[in-house]
Design a protein around this motif. Structure first.
Motif, short mmCIF file in Angstrom:
data_model
loop_
_atom_site.label_atom_id
_atom_site.label_comp_id
_atom_site.label_asym_id
_atom_site.label_seq_id
_atom_site.Cartn_x
_atom_site.Cartn_y
_atom_site.Cartn_z
N ALA A 143 3.12 -1.22 16.83
CA ALA A 143 2.91 -0.04 16.43
C ALA A 143 1.89 -0.06 15.08
CB ALA A 143 4.12 0.57 15.80
N GLY A 144 1.23 -1.18 14.74
CA GLY A 144 0.14 -1.25 13.95
C GLY A 144 0.90 -1.50 12.16
N ALA A 145 2.26 -2.04 12.16
CA ALA A 145 2.60 -2.40 10.80
C ALA A 145 1.83 -3.40 10.16
CB ALA A 145 4.03 -2.73 11.05
N THR A 146 1.95 -3.37 8.73
CA THR A 146 1.18 -4.56 8.07
C THR A 146 1.43 -5.82 8.51
OG1 THR A 146 1.41 -2.76 6.34
CG2 THR A 146 0.69 -5.23 5.64
N THR A 193 2.11 -12.26 2.89
CA THR A 193 2.99 -12.05 1.98
C THR A 193 3.78 -10.83 2.10
OG1 THR A 193 1.23 -10.85 0.77
CG2 THR A 193 1.41 -13.00 0.36
N GLU A 194 3.35 -9.84 3.14
CA GLU A 194 4.18 -8.67 3.16
C GLU A 194 4.21 -8.55 4.84
OE1 GLU A 194 2.59 -5.00 1.46
OE2 GLU A 194 2.10 -5.96 -0.23
N CYS A 210 10.58 -7.22 10.46
CA CYS A 210 10.63 -8.69 10.68
C CYS A 210 11.30 -9.56 9.57
CB CYS A 210 9.07 -8.87 10.65
SG CYS A 210 8.09 -8.13 11.93
N GLU A 211 11.82 -8.85 8.87
CA GLU A 211 12.59 -9.74 7.86
C GLU A 211 13.81 -10.57 8.50
OE1 GLU A 211 11.99 -9.97 4.63
OE2 GLU A 211 10.36 -9.01 5.03
#
Length: 92
Positions: free
Chosen positions: A40-43, A47-48, A53-54
Motif C-alpha cells: 500500500a506504499g507504507a514507509t 529506521t522506520e 511490521c513491528e
C-alpha cells in the motif's frame, strides 16, 4: 489450605498466559499484514518501519522490503514469477 491456594494461583497464572498468547499474532500473520502495508506504499526505511511490521525480525522485514521492491519494479509478478523480458529490459 495452602495446596488449594497454590493450585488456584497456578491455574490463574496458566489461564493468564494462555489468554495473552491467544491474543498475539503469529509471525506469519504479522508478515502478511506487513506485506499488505508495504504494498500500500507504507514507509520503508531501515529506521522506520510500518506499524504492521513491528514484531518481525530485521531479516524478515528486509526480505519483505526487497520482495516488494521487485514487485513494484515489475520484475516479479504477484504470483512470484520472474518476468525475464522486464528483467532484461534496458529501457529503465
Amino acid at each position: 489450605m495452602r495446596t488449594r491456594t497454590t493450585a488456584a494461583a497456578i491455574t490463574a497464572g496458566l489461564l493468564l498466559v494462555v489468554t495473552l498468547t491467544a491474543c498475539g499474532k503469529s509471525e506469519d500473520e504479522i508478515a502478511a499484514d506487513c506485506q499488505k502495508a508495504l504494498a500500500a506504499g507504507a514507509t520503508t526505511t531501515k529506521t522506520e518501519r510500518p506499524d504492521a511490521c513491528e514484531g518481525l525480525s530485521q531479516d524478515d522485514y528486509d526480505a519483505l522490503v526487497i520482495s516488494q521492491g521487485l514487485k513494484d519494479s515489475g520484475v516479479i509478478d504477484d504470483d512470484g514469477n520472474v518476468d525475464m523480458n522486464e528483467l532484461l529490459n534496458d529501457n529503465q
